[in-house]
Motif scaffolding. Structure first.
Motif: not given
Length: 86
Positions: A59-78
């Protein structure tokens, strides 16, 4: 381990069938025992090969959030493997 056992059974059976010519007095038919061992070895080899080659479930899960400090999109995959360790 099963693949090696299957190969060993085939080799032992082939030795009994093709290489050994011993008269046992009619009590034991070494040729028949050799053919049975070769058939069992092929069966063990094929079953082991199927079990080794079966597809694993992942199972592959990808979560994308926005870093509140820099405003960049952060994607974490597991990736998780659901195949039990044998």
């Amino acid at each position: 381990m099963g693949i090696g056992s299957g190969i060993a059974l085939v080799v032992i059976g082939a030795i009994l069938v093709f290489a050994i010519n011993v008269d046992t007095g009619g009590y034991v038919n070494l040729d028949m025992i050799g053919y049975i061992l070769m058939a069992a070895g092929v069966l063990v080899f094929l079953i082991s090969l199927v079990l080794v080659m079966r597809r694993r479930q992942t199972d592959s899960v990808a979560r994308t959030t926005v870093d509140p400090a820099t405003g960049d999109r952060v994607t974490r995959r597991s990736v998780s493997d659901n195949d039990p360790i044998v």
